[in-house]
Design a protein around this motif. Sequence first.
Motif, mmCIF file in Angstrom:
data_model
loop_
_atom_site.group_PDB
_atom_site.id
_atom_site.type_symbol
_atom_site.label_atom_id
_atom_site.label_comp_id
_atom_site.label_asym_id
_atom_site.label_seq_id
_atom_site.Cartn_x
_atom_site.Cartn_y
_atom_site.Cartn_z
ATOM 1 N N ALA A 269 4.296 0.996 -7.114
ATOM 2 C CA ALA A 269 4.432 0.146 -5.928
ATOM 3 C C ALA A 269 5.379 0.750 -4.894
ATOM 4 O O ALA A 269 5.179 0.553 -3.686
ATOM 5 C CB ALA A 269 4.894 -1.251 -6.324
ATOM 6 N N PRO B 295 4.505 1.970 0.370
ATOM 7 C CA PRO B 295 5.149 1.939 1.695
ATOM 8 C C PRO B 295 5.436 3.341 2.226
ATOM 9 O O PRO B 295 5.327 3.589 3.432
ATOM 10 C CB PRO B 295 6.456 1.173 1.446
ATOM 11 C CG PRO B 295 6.259 0.424 0.182
ATOM 12 C CD PRO B 295 5.265 1.211 -0.620
ATOM 13 N N ARG C 37 -5.059 2.896 4.423
ATOM 14 C CA ARG C 37 -4.840 1.457 4.241
ATOM 15 C C ARG C 37 -3.642 1.112 3.363
ATOM 16 O O ARG C 37 -3.506 -0.030 2.933
ATOM 17 C CB ARG C 37 -6.084 0.830 3.616
ATOM 18 C CG ARG C 37 -7.286 0.910 4.519
ATOM 19 C CD ARG C 37 -8.424 0.154 3.933
ATOM 20 N NE ARG C 37 -9.592 0.225 4.775
ATOM 21 C CZ ARG C 37 -10.760 -0.223 4.424
ATOM 22 N NH1 ARG C 37 -10.932 -0.779 3.246
ATOM 23 N NH2 ARG C 37 -11.786 -0.141 5.241
ATOM 24 N N ASP D 236 -0.737 0.466 4.077
ATOM 25 C CA ASP D 236 0.053 -0.620 4.656
ATOM 26 C C ASP D 236 -0.530 -2.002 4.354
ATOM 27 O O ASP D 236 0.145 -3.016 4.512
ATOM 28 C CB ASP D 236 0.178 -0.436 6.172
ATOM 29 C CG ASP D 236 -1.164 -0.470 6.881
ATOM 30 O OD1 ASP D 236 -2.179 -0.009 6.306
ATOM 31 O OD2 ASP D 236 -1.211 -0.961 8.029
ATOM 32 N N ARG D 237 -1.749 -2.064 3.884
ATOM 33 C CA ARG D 237 -2.401 -3.343 3.573
ATOM 34 C C ARG D 237 -2.178 -3.787 2.128
ATOM 35 O O ARG D 237 -2.586 -4.874 1.756
ATOM 36 C CB ARG D 237 -3.898 -3.263 3.843
ATOM 37 C CG ARG D 237 -4.191 -3.010 5.308
ATOM 38 C CD ARG D 237 -5.664 -2.986 5.556
ATOM 39 N NE ARG D 237 -5.918 -2.541 6.914
ATOM 40 C CZ ARG D 237 -7.093 -2.213 7.364
ATOM 41 N NH1 ARG D 237 -8.140 -2.268 6.576
ATOM 42 N NH2 ARG D 237 -7.256 -1.821 8.604
ATOM 43 N N PHE D 238 -1.562 -2.944 1.318
ATOM 44 C CA PHE D 238 -1.327 -3.291 -0.080
ATOM 45 C C PHE D 238 -0.347 -4.459 -0.168
ATOM 46 O O PHE D 238 0.686 -4.467 0.474
ATOM 47 C CB PHE D 238 -0.785 -2.092 -0.857
ATOM 48 C CG PHE D 238 -0.335 -2.444 -2.250
ATOM 49 C CD1 PHE D 238 -1.260 -2.779 -3.216
ATOM 50 C CD2 PHE D 238 1.013 -2.479 -2.573
ATOM 51 C CE1 PHE D 238 -0.855 -3.133 -4.501
ATOM 52 C CE2 PHE D 238 1.427 -2.817 -3.846
ATOM 53 C CZ PHE D 238 0.489 -3.147 -4.811
ATOM 54 N N ASP D 239 -0.686 -5.446 -1.000
ATOM 55 C CA ASP D 239 0.159 -6.622 -1.208
ATOM 56 C C ASP D 239 0.484 -6.718 -2.700
ATOM 57 O O ASP D 239 -0.368 -7.100 -3.503
ATOM 58 C CB ASP D 239 -0.584 -7.878 -0.730
ATOM 59 C CG ASP D 239 0.212 -9.150 -0.904
ATOM 60 O OD1 ASP D 239 1.362 -9.096 -1.390
ATOM 61 O OD2 ASP D 239 -0.321 -10.226 -0.551
ATOM 62 N N ALA D 240 1.720 -6.369 -3.055
ATOM 63 C CA ALA D 240 2.142 -6.376 -4.457
ATOM 64 C C ALA D 240 2.078 -7.772 -5.059
ATOM 65 O O ALA D 240 2.003 -7.918 -6.280
ATOM 66 C CB ALA D 240 3.556 -5.821 -4.581
ATOM 67 N N GLY D 241 2.076 -8.793 -4.234
ATOM 68 C CA GLY D 241 1.976 -10.158 -4.729
ATOM 69 C C GLY D 241 0.581 -10.516 -5.213
ATOM 70 O O GLY D 241 0.402 -11.492 -5.951
ATOM 71 N N ARG D 242 -0.404 -9.748 -4.824
ATOM 72 C CA ARG D 242 -1.788 -10.051 -5.198
ATOM 73 C C ARG D 242 -2.295 -9.220 -6.365
ATOM 74 O O ARG D 242 -3.142 -9.681 -7.130
ATOM 75 C CB ARG D 242 -2.705 -9.842 -3.985
ATOM 76 C CG ARG D 242 -2.412 -10.839 -2.873
ATOM 77 C CD ARG D 242 -3.371 -10.726 -1.747
ATOM 78 N NE ARG D 242 -4.717 -11.043 -2.201
ATOM 79 C CZ ARG D 242 -5.802 -10.792 -1.516
ATOM 80 N NH1 ARG D 242 -5.726 -10.220 -0.352
ATOM 81 N NH2 ARG D 242 -6.985 -11.098 -1.993
ATOM 82 N N SER E 45 -1.537 -5.276 -8.899
ATOM 83 C CA SER E 45 -0.782 -4.047 -9.133
ATOM 84 C C SER E 45 -1.440 -2.934 -8.312
ATOM 85 O O SER E 45 -2.589 -3.062 -7.875
ATOM 86 C CB SER E 45 -0.813 -3.687 -10.616
ATOM 87 O OG SER E 45 -2.116 -3.290 -10.998
ATOM 88 N N TRP F 75 -5.441 -2.435 -7.454
ATOM 89 C CA TRP F 75 -5.875 -2.322 -6.063
ATOM 90 C C TRP F 75 -6.677 -1.040 -5.835
ATOM 91 O O TRP F 75 -7.779 -1.083 -5.281
ATOM 92 C CB TRP F 75 -4.657 -2.372 -5.141
ATOM 93 C CG TRP F 75 -4.958 -2.389 -3.680
ATOM 94 C CD1 TRP F 75 -5.594 -3.365 -2.975
ATOM 95 C CD2 TRP F 75 -4.652 -1.364 -2.724
ATOM 96 N NE1 TRP F 75 -5.683 -3.011 -1.649
ATOM 97 C CE2 TRP F 75 -5.108 -1.791 -1.461
ATOM 98 C CE3 TRP F 75 -4.011 -0.135 -2.829
ATOM 99 C CZ2 TRP F 75 -4.956 -1.031 -0.314
ATOM 100 C CZ3 TRP F 75 -3.855 0.625 -1.675
ATOM 101 C CH2 TRP F 75 -4.326 0.175 -0.433
#
Length: 183
Positions: free
Chosen positions: A10, A14, A63, A65-71, A73, A77
Amino acid sequence: MPAIRTDPLAELLPRIASGDRLAMRRLYDATSAKLFGVCLRILSDRDESEDVLQEVYLTIWRRADRFDAGRASVMAWISTIARNRAIDRLRARGPLAYADPVEDLEIEDGAPGAQALLEAAQDGEALGRCLSELDARIQAAIRTAFFEGITYEALARRLDAPLGTVKSWIRRGLLKLKGCLER
């Protein structure tokens, strides 16, 4: 209180989003064998799988920047990206291109499999509990579609069931899983 597990990949996303090539290289080194296996399992063709894998990493680069660790791993993803790209390539071949799975093309890389990563994740236990609450055929359809990476069409042929029925099973099962996981 259970220990909080962090996703070691993770921290790379960024950095990749900001153009860090070294972070991209580390992500590639850590995940390429696994993602190549996903592509190869779906496409059963090494050259096409390599092409799709390159598209996958280009997509990740663009993409990140579109990764959401809350949704999900990072592995979940990027595996989804690989699975979707491979299925798109398979569909582009046309309806006669669907082949039976070729088991001897699996590549061992010594890293834990997707199932092991899910079980190790913080919510893996909840997912397993919720999956076990589903009807056996729906559970099998979801596991096959998402953990083996085959298309709904191939799954329908494997289960000898109409495509619409298989899609309905999976849709209803995913809705039940969502409800269970939200409890």
